[in-house]
Design an enzyme around this catalytic site. Structure first.
Site, mmCIF file in Angstrom:
data_model
loop_
_atom_site.group_PDB
_atom_site.id
_atom_site.type_symbol
_atom_site.label_atom_id
_atom_site.label_comp_id
_atom_site.label_asym_id
_atom_site.label_seq_id
_atom_site.Cartn_x
_atom_site.Cartn_y
_atom_site.Cartn_z
ATOM 1 N N LYS A 38 17.553 7.436 0.309
ATOM 2 C CA LYS A 38 17.198 7.742 1.710
ATOM 3 C C LYS A 38 17.621 9.182 2.029
ATOM 4 C CE LYS A 38 21.602 6.012 3.434
ATOM 5 N NZ LYS A 38 22.343 4.859 3.934
ATOM 6 N N TYR A 276 25.866 40.237 14.322
ATOM 7 C CA TYR A 276 25.763 39.943 15.754
ATOM 8 C C TYR A 276 27.127 40.016 16.429
ATOM 9 C CZ TYR A 276 21.023 37.923 15.737
ATOM 10 O OH TYR A 276 19.689 37.730 15.666
ATOM 11 N N MET A 324 20.349 32.538 11.785
ATOM 12 C CA MET A 324 19.376 31.486 11.477
ATOM 13 C C MET A 324 18.892 31.576 10.021
ATOM 14 S SD MET A 324 15.684 30.820 13.180
ATOM 15 C CE MET A 324 16.282 30.665 14.847
HETATM 16 C C1 LIG Z 1 23.173 4.327 2.841
HETATM 17 C C2 LIG Z 1 23.284 2.914 2.506
HETATM 18 C C3 LIG Z 1 23.840 2.516 1.286
HETATM 19 C C4 LIG Z 1 24.420 3.497 0.280
HETATM 20 O O1 LIG Z 1 25.629 4.042 0.753
HETATM 21 P P1 LIG Z 1 26.525 4.995 -0.175
HETATM 22 O O2 LIG Z 1 27.814 5.099 0.538
HETATM 23 O O3 LIG Z 1 25.831 6.319 -0.230
HETATM 24 O O4 LIG Z 1 26.596 4.372 -1.513
HETATM 25 C C5 LIG Z 1 23.843 1.165 1.001
HETATM 26 N N1 LIG Z 1 23.351 0.253 1.871
HETATM 27 C C6 LIG Z 1 22.802 0.615 3.046
HETATM 28 C C7 LIG Z 1 22.272 -0.434 3.966
HETATM 29 C C8 LIG Z 1 22.765 1.946 3.422
HETATM 30 O O5 LIG Z 1 22.250 2.289 4.597
#
Ligand SMILES: *Cc1c(COP(=O)(O)O)cnc(C)c1O
Length: 382
Positions: A38, A276, A324
């Site tokens: 993700k 800046y 930026m």
């Molecule tokens: C992000 C996430 C994980 C993984 O978490 P880590 O700490 O990066 O291993 C596992 N389960 C869910 C539901 C998550 O949202």
């Protein structure tokens, strides 16, 4: 150096292979593992990471949303599983059922929609029931289990129960020990409820990276691993806990490094302000170089006047405010030329800028810092 962008992110496949071995050592034969990609694979680049991981034999992936699932779908191998742990807009339900993507289900309305779609397509939807056990984010509350059970039992022709799962609220810190113990009890109760009703799920899963280390007895059938894959620790505490428990020198290796190059070089006289405003005053003859990366790409403004980068194997200070699209470094005592490599994260000779160092200076979690790396920066596997 990349000609099209002012910086490049490199992904080290050897480090990734090392981290996979590290993860496999944590797990038993029985525990499968899902690579959590993700947040654009924690900023590493979801497509690039999925490609590399599949080449290394990983075939289970977790993303947050249908949007993220669509981004990686074209590189998903035939024998790989893709699991969505969160957001699914109604418009994507049909695509998900059709492509047999697995989903966390945490409300009755969306379950009904999935069933209707599966009926229409004459297919089965692959679901993971997410139980509310104490995080209070999403998941089925106990009071809805009975109703949920009824709906599933009445529609078993259209449902494949791939899993029952939950997520621990902060396994990376022992401060949450009691809360997580309670979650484990609640999960046990929920699993028992569905099992007693004759509903068998393929996988029970609760653990993320921190949980896999702190509560290994809860690794069950599937473990969802994110941060460890990338070679980083969920927290200092987990790192310490691991060291004490396993007594091994085997370590994680960071997968990501981030490089840019010097854009311009200037001499500055004593008494002149640099950049800046007036946050940096030259107190002697100075040579400064500009680096074409700024907060717009994920190089935090908090690095102003405090950050360090590596050039020619030397640690050089960021001076003045991060802009930026660029920042300045002092190069007074170093022989540098335009186009020389600048390392923002990673190694140069025997020096290293770690994600944790960068994160501490900018007061960001490693998770946060990485996901803020601009998506337009090219990711290259090496
Ligand atoms: C992000 C996430 C994980 C993984 O978490 P880590 O700490 O990066 O291993 C596992 N389960 C869910 C539901 C998550 O949202």
């Amino acid at each position: 150096m990349n000609k099209n962008h002012s910086s490049t992110i490199y992904l080290d496949k050897k480090a990734l292979a090392n981290n996979l071995e590290f993860i496999r050592n944590l797990l038993t034969e029985k525990n499968k593992f899902s690579a959590v990609i993700k947040g654009n694979a924690y900023g590493h680049g979801a497509v690039e990471m999925m490609t590399a991981l599949q080449e290394l034999g990983v075939n289970h992936f977790s993303v947050f949303s249908a949007y993220e699932a669509k981004q990686v779908f074209s590189v998903l191998a035939k024998n790989s599983v893709l699991m969505i742990m969160g957001d699914i807009p109604d418009e994507d339900i049909s695509w998900i059922v059709e492509n047999e993507i697995e989903v966390f289900i945490y409300d009755l309305k969306s379950l009904q929609q999935f069933i209707t779609t599966a009926k229409n397509q004459q297919k089965q939807v692959n679901i993971h029931i997410e139980l509310e056990t104490g995080m209070h984010r999403h998941g089925f509350d106990k009071k809805h289990w009975e109703k949920l059970l009824g709906i599933i039992k009445a529609n078993l022709a259209y449902i494949k129960l791939k899993g029952i799962c939950t997520h621990f609220a902060g396994a990376e810190s022992s401060a949450n020990y009691k809360r997580i113990k309670d979650q484990q009890e609640n999960f046990r109760e929920g699993v028992g409820f569905f099992k007693q009703a004759g509903l068998n799920s393929e996988n029970l899963h609760t653990s993320s990276s921190a949980g896999a280390i702190a509560y290994p007895e809860w690794n069950l059938d599937l473990v969802r691993i994110g941060i460890l894959l990338y070679g980083l620790w969920p927290s200092k505490e987990i790192q310490l806990f691991y060291r004490m428990k396993y007594q091994t020198t085997f370590d994680l290796q960071p997968v990501l490094s981030w490089h840019s190059s010097i854009m311009a070089i200037k001499e500055v006289k004593p008494g002149e302000y640099i950049g800046y405003g007036n946050s940096f005053l030259a107190e002697r003859e100075m040579k400064v170089a500009s680096v074409p990366v700024g907060y717009g790409y994920g190089f935090s403004r908090a690095m102003s006047n405090t950050g360090r980068v590596l050039v020619k194997g030397k640690r050089l200070p960021v001076i003045g405010m991060v802009n930026m699209n660029m920042f300045l470094i002092e190069v007074t005592d170093v022989e540098v030329e335009i186009s020389d490599k600048v390392t923002l994260i990673g190694k140069d000779a025997d020096q290293e800028i770690k994600v944790s160092y960068f994160g501490n200076l900018s007061d960001q979690l490693n998770y946060e810092l990485l996901t803020r790396l601009d998506k337009s920066i090219p990711r290259k596997l090496i």
